[in-house]
Structure formats: structure tokens, C-alpha cells
Design a protein around this motif. Structure first.
Motif, PDB file in Angstrom:
ATOM      1  N   ILE A  12       1.333  -1.355   0.044  1.00 23.24           N
ATOM      2  CA  ILE A  12       0.241  -0.128  -0.069  1.00 23.24           C
ATOM      3  C   ILE A  12       0.892   1.150  -0.010  1.00 23.24           C
ATOM      4  O   ILE A  12       2.499   0.802   0.694  1.00 23.24           O
ATOM      5  CB  ILE A  12      -0.516   0.327   1.337  1.00 23.24           C
ATOM      6  N   HIS A  16      -1.861   8.386   1.949  1.00 22.37           N
ATOM      7  CA  HIS A  16      -2.743   9.043   1.110  1.00 22.37           C
ATOM      8  C   HIS A  16      -3.396  10.323   1.471  1.00 22.37           C
ATOM      9  O   HIS A  16      -3.744  11.158   2.637  1.00 22.37           O
ATOM     10  CB  HIS A  16      -3.557   7.860   1.870  1.00 22.37           C
ATOM     11  N   SER A  29      -9.422  10.200  -3.013  1.00 19.26           N
ATOM     12  CA  SER A  29      -9.585   9.335  -3.676  1.00 19.26           C
ATOM     13  C   SER A  29      -9.333   8.425  -3.036  1.00 19.26           C
ATOM     14  O   SER A  29      -9.212   7.938  -1.964  1.00 19.26           O
ATOM     15  CB  SER A  29      -8.171   9.463  -5.117  1.00 19.26           C
ATOM     16  N   PRO A  30      -9.889   6.653  -4.071  1.00 21.46           N
ATOM     17  CA  PRO A  30      -9.898   5.796  -2.937  1.00 21.46           C
ATOM     18  C   PRO A  30      -8.036   4.911  -2.698  1.00 21.46           C
ATOM     19  O   PRO A  30      -6.740   5.360  -3.791  1.00 21.46           O
ATOM     20  CB  PRO A  30     -10.092   4.728  -4.154  1.00 21.46           C
ATOM     21  N   ILE A  31      -7.693   4.553  -1.640  1.00 16.77           N
ATOM     22  CA  ILE A  31      -6.678   3.543  -0.999  1.00 16.77           C
ATOM     23  C   ILE A  31      -6.360   2.786  -2.064  1.00 16.77           C
ATOM     24  O   ILE A  31      -7.639   1.529  -2.275  1.00 16.77           O
ATOM     25  CB  ILE A  31      -6.190   3.755   0.049  1.00 16.77           C
ATOM     26  N   SER A  32      -5.565   2.542  -3.072  1.00 15.72           N
ATOM     27  CA  SER A  32      -4.888   1.202  -3.889  1.00 15.72           C
ATOM     28  C   SER A  32      -3.870   0.295  -3.434  1.00 15.72           C
ATOM     29  O   SER A  32      -3.335   1.686  -2.858  1.00 15.72           O
ATOM     30  CB  SER A  32      -5.110   2.024  -5.221  1.00 15.72           C
ATOM     31  N   SER A  34      -2.408  -4.008  -3.333  1.00 15.65           N
ATOM     32  CA  SER A  34      -2.138  -5.107  -3.373  1.00 15.65           C
ATOM     33  C   SER A  34      -1.982  -6.287  -2.400  1.00 15.65           C
ATOM     34  O   SER A  34      -1.079  -6.055  -1.145  1.00 15.65           O
ATOM     35  CB  SER A  34      -1.535  -5.215  -4.642  1.00 15.65           C
ATOM     36  N   PRO A 133      -4.926  -7.214  -6.155  1.00 14.88           N
ATOM     37  CA  PRO A 133      -5.316  -5.927  -5.966  1.00 14.88           C
ATOM     38  C   PRO A 133      -7.107  -5.132  -5.720  1.00 14.88           C
ATOM     39  O   PRO A 133      -7.651  -6.148  -5.382  1.00 14.88           O
ATOM     40  CB  PRO A 133      -5.588  -5.256  -8.012  1.00 14.88           C
ATOM     41  N   PHE A 134      -6.520  -3.928  -4.837  1.00 17.05           N
ATOM     42  CA  PHE A 134      -7.800  -3.658  -5.145  1.00 17.05           C
ATOM     43  C   PHE A 134      -8.052  -2.024  -4.658  1.00 17.05           C
ATOM     44  O   PHE A 134      -6.806  -1.644  -4.237  1.00 17.05           O
ATOM     45  CB  PHE A 134      -7.588  -4.776  -2.589  1.00 17.05           C
ATOM     46  N   HIS A 135      -9.117  -1.588  -4.158  1.00 18.69           N
ATOM     47  CA  HIS A 135      -9.831  -0.759  -3.752  1.00 18.69           C
ATOM     48  C   HIS A 135     -10.014  -0.344  -3.082  1.00 18.69           C
ATOM     49  O   HIS A 135     -11.499  -0.273  -2.922  1.00 18.69           O
ATOM     50  CB  HIS A 135      -9.977   0.588  -5.507  1.00 18.69           C
ATOM     51  N   ILE A 136      -9.548   1.281  -1.875  1.00 23.53           N
ATOM     52  CA  ILE A 136     -10.680   1.359  -0.993  1.00 23.53           C
ATOM     53  C   ILE A 136     -11.055   2.841  -0.710  1.00 23.53           C
ATOM     54  O   ILE A 136     -10.487   3.716  -0.500  1.00 23.53           O
ATOM     55  CB  ILE A 136      -9.868   1.245   0.247  1.00 23.53           C
ATOM     56  N   PRO A 137     -12.753   2.913  -1.051  1.00 27.16           N
ATOM     57  CA  PRO A 137     -12.963   4.242  -1.117  1.00 27.16           C
ATOM     58  C   PRO A 137     -13.552   5.029   0.709  1.00 27.16           C
ATOM     59  O   PRO A 137     -13.579   4.192   1.235  1.00 27.16           O
ATOM     60  CB  PRO A 137     -14.224   4.446  -1.844  1.00 27.16           C
TER      61      PRO A 137
END
Length: 439
Positions: A12, A16, A29-32, A34, A133-137
Motif C-alpha cells: 500500500i 494518502h 481518491s480510493p486507497i489503492s 495489493s 489488487p484492491f481499492h478502498i473508497p
């Protein structure tokens, strides 16, 4: 046959950024990142593949309240009522902390077949490595990461997984959240009125937000003072009030509030059971000068008796570039309620460091304020050559206090970014699209 073994790691960003303006518009923005899953097979086992039952990603906010004393070395503490201070600044190893952890966002990823994910590496020590991968709004009104004498605000991204062989895997990484102000106006003005003062009656402080640098805080103080009570005794003389100097100091104010769990969405309806305040002077200076007001009205001029004269002073507020200011956190950053982690959390990912130790909500706020001590004199001058005839001793107006904005400004033009708003969190996404009717 021995089961395959697995390991989980997170990739990560270290920080942010969150953007906001004075109008309340925010963007994040989302936290991007893996999740790296390492699967190692035993040499004697067959090539039986291990899949995941689930992969859960959580963003945790950890607010801790420390019973450490407010440090006093090189600092100025004001011993006022409701202010927390101590005469023993020593911090012992027996100091304890109280922790309140909240799940800001939680995402469960569906990984039906791990072998469909890209394999990004292999080693004898770790086995096959897969990258998911992942994205957390996230909401854009979260307080910044900070460390203070009364407590800390810390964020963690936590990953937990369970394999089809019943193996629980977990990993966590700390992430720093930073708020950046996008100024909508260059100047911020605040007014203080002192109706019962015999000298200074009003101060208008104008802070130039756009001109803040790493070592200067540009500001202007317009100081209104009462005219002399009596005019000069001779017709060839006149009196006026003059300002001879300003002592300024910047204070860092940290507040710690405990709130019990409350069903109401309005904070005003929830009781606060404890309030600690720590005030620390972080820099100060004295600005010497001479600023003369208008001459006092003559005794025959009754219409000007109630008019106060004013002078405008450009404050020279400077500090070392090495000076570090803690981020400012307002209580509004805690308006949203999030689920609290506790010992009943079934996931193995929530280690003791991610579990709450109290059911009370811990609220930590920070702000800065500017205090001014203004030195005045009552001078008498000759009307012909304006030479000084008489001077009364200095009088000091103490502790004029103003909120001070010390912000981390965003770089570039972010207006377009703010107009887009923040992406919705998962619970805000509709389950199904709306129905449309044929015309």
C-alpha cells in the motif's frame, strides 16, 4: 500429506492525501493497493491447489488517549480552569493508553479461483506469489494522522484471508492520512471586541492564507484604541495614544474528550464525560515599533468623544523552517460513526493492537491560536514641530487571542478535483439500477 502453508503481505502507499476547502467540499481518491499471497507446497505434497474462501480488506482508525503528562520543557502553559496540567513532567514507563479502534471501511473480495490471479513470483522460501489488487473508497472528512502529548490518531490497512484448507492469514500496514487545504480566498479575517477595556477596544486580525511560507505567517492587526480621557492642557499641544510594541506567541491547543456510546446522530445530544486540554507555546517573538493614532479631539469637540482611533500593523511572525506544526483536527471530523473493533471480532486479523480497550469514543482535536500583548503609551506633542513633550508609562493590553490557520496547502489547481466529489463508499452504491419506464 501435509497441508500447504501460506503467508499474506500488503503493498500500500505510505501516505494518502485528502483535499478540502473552507466551503466544506472534500475529495479523497480510493486507497489503492495489493494483497500478496504466498503459497508454499510441501515437497512431499501433491500439486493440490489452495483457494481462498474470502479476502477481507479493512481500514482501521486507531485513536489512543495517553495518561502521559503534557510536556513542559521549553513550553508555556497557562494554568486556567479546565486546563489539564501537572507539576511533574516526568513520564514513566508505567504510563498507559486507552484505545478506540473503528472500522472506517471494509471490503470483502471474491476470489473464486486463486490460480486465475496473476502469479508474480516464485521462490523456494515463499513458494508461488499471487497479487490481488484492491481499492478502498473512504470518506474525505477523516482527521489527519497525528501524534500529540495527549494521544495519537493512527490508520492501518488490515488484510485477512481464510484458505480452503482452513488456514487463517493476516497482515497489516500503517498508512498516513494527510489533509490539504485548497484556499477559496486569500484572506481570513477575525474580530475581537473588548468593551470593558480602557485601552484597546477592538482588534481585527487579517491572515493571508495564500502567502504562508515555511517560515512566515503573514498577518495584519488593525488595533482600535480609546482616545485619551482628557485633551492636552495647552492649546499648543495635543495628545494621542501610540503603540510601542507587540509581543506575539503561537500556541498549540490539544483537546481530549471521552464520549460514551450514543444512539443519537447529533453530537450535541451525547454527553461528554471528560475533557483534557493541553496548551503548549511553540514559538514567540516581540515586534518593536511606533504606531501613532490620530490626535485626541479637543474638549470643545463633543462629537468625537466616542470615536476610537486605529492603527494597522503588519505582524512579523517568523519561525525556524525546522518548526513542525501538528495537523489541525476539528471535531466535525468525528461526525460519522463507524463500527468499533472489540474482542468479539471473529477475524484473526484483528490483533490486540487493533482492538478497542474502551467502549467510549475518544475524540482528539488540535488547533493553533495567536496571542498578542500590546504595549501602549499616551504621548503629548507640540503642535508646531510635533516634538514629544510628555509620555505616560507603558500600559499593556494582555492576551488578545485569535484562532490561527496553519494549514498544509494543496499544490496546483484542485478546484476541478473538488467539483467531482469523492467516490461513493460501498454502502452508498445502490444494489440495483433504477427502473426506467417506457414512454
Amino acid at each position: 500429506m501435509e497441508a500447504n502453508t501460506g503467508n499474506l503481505r500488503l503493498e500500500i502507499p505510505r501516505k494518502h492525501e485528502i483535499f478540502f476547502n473552507e466551503l466544506g467540499d472534500t475529495h479523497s481518491s480510493p486507497i489503492s493497493g495489493s494483497a500478496l499471497l504466498m503459497i508454499q507446497s510441501n515437497k512431499n505434497s501433491h500439486a493440490e491447489f489452495v483457494d481462498l474462501e474470502y479476502l477481507k480488506i479493512s481500514l482501521i482508525r486507531d485513536v489512543t488517549a495517553s495518561d502521559q503528562n503534557c510536556a513542559t520543557s521549553g513550553e508555556h502553559l497557562l494554568g486556567r480552569i479546565n486546563r489539564w496540567f501537572t507539576t511533574n513532567p516526568k513520564i514513566t514507563s508505567h504510563d498507559t493508553t486507552t484505545r478506540n479502534c473503528s472500522i472506517i471501511e471494509e471490503v470483502t473480495l471474491h476470489v473464486p479461483h486463486l490460480y486465475l490471479e496473476p502469479q508474480v513470483g516464485y521462490s523456494l522460501q515463499e513458494g508461488r506469489t499471487y497479487k490481488i489488487p484492491f481499492h478502498i473508497p473512504i470518506p474525505a472528512d477523516l482527521p489527519s494522522t497525528l501524534t500529540t502529548s495527549l494521544g495519537d490518531i493512527t490508520y492501518f490497512v488490515v488484510a485477512s484471508a481464510r484458505t480452503t484448507r482452513g488456514e487463517n492469514l493476516s497482515a497489516s500496514e500503517e498508512i498516513t492520512l494527510l489533509q490539504h487545504l485548497i484556499p477559496e480566498q486569500d484572506l481570513v479575517q477575525r474580530t475581537r471586541t473588548y468593551r470593558n477595556s480602557n485601552f484597546v477596544t477592538k482588534i481585527i486580525l487579517t491572515q493571508n492564507i495564500a502567502a504562508i511560507t515555511n517560515s512566515k505567517l503573514p498577518a495584519t492587526a488593525e488595533v482600535f484604541v480609546r482616545p485619551p480621557a482628557t485633551p492636552a492642557g495647552r492649546s499648543t499641544e495635543y495628545k494621542c495614544v501610540a503603540i510601542r510594541g507587540i509581543q506575539w506567541r503561537i500556541e498549540e491547543v490539544i483537546k481530549l474528550v471521552y464520549e460514551p456510546e450514543c444512539e443519537s446522530e447529533s453530537r450535541s445530544e451525547c454527553s461528554q464525560i471528560e475533557d483534557k486540554i493541553c496548551v503548549r507555546e511553540i514559538c514567540k517573538g516581540f515586534q518593536k515599533g511606533y504606531w501613532k493614532t490620530l490626535p485626541a479631539a479637543k474638549s470643545t469637540d463633543q462629537s468625537a468623544d466616542c470615536e476610537d482611533s486605529s492603527v494597522e500593523i503588519a505582524l512579523e511572525i517568523e519561525f525556524p523552517e525546522s518548526q513542525v506544526f501538528i495537523p489541525e483536527v476539528d471535531i466535525s471530523c468525528y461526525e460519522a460513526s463507524f463500527s468499533r473493533t472489540d474482542s468479539s471480532e471473529s477475524s484473526a486479523s484483528f490483533q490486540p493492537s487493533h482492538l478497542s480497550t474502551t467502549q467510549q469514543r475518544i475524540i482528539l482535536t488540535t488547533e493553533h491560536r495567536l496571542r498578542l500583548d500590546i504595549s501602549t503609551t499616551e504621548d503629548t506633542f507640540d503642535t508646531c514641530d510635533h516634538s514629544l513633550v510628555d509620555r505616560k508609562p507603558l500600559r499593556i493590553a494582555n492576551n488578545a487571542s485569535f484562532p490561527l490557520q496553519i494549514v498544509d496547502k494543496a499544490e496546483g489547481n484542485m478546484a476541478e478535483l473538488l467539483s467531482q466529489g469523492s467516490p461513493p463508499r460501498y454502502e452508498e452504491v445502490p444494489i440495483s439500477p433504477p427502473k426506467y419506464h417506457d414512454e
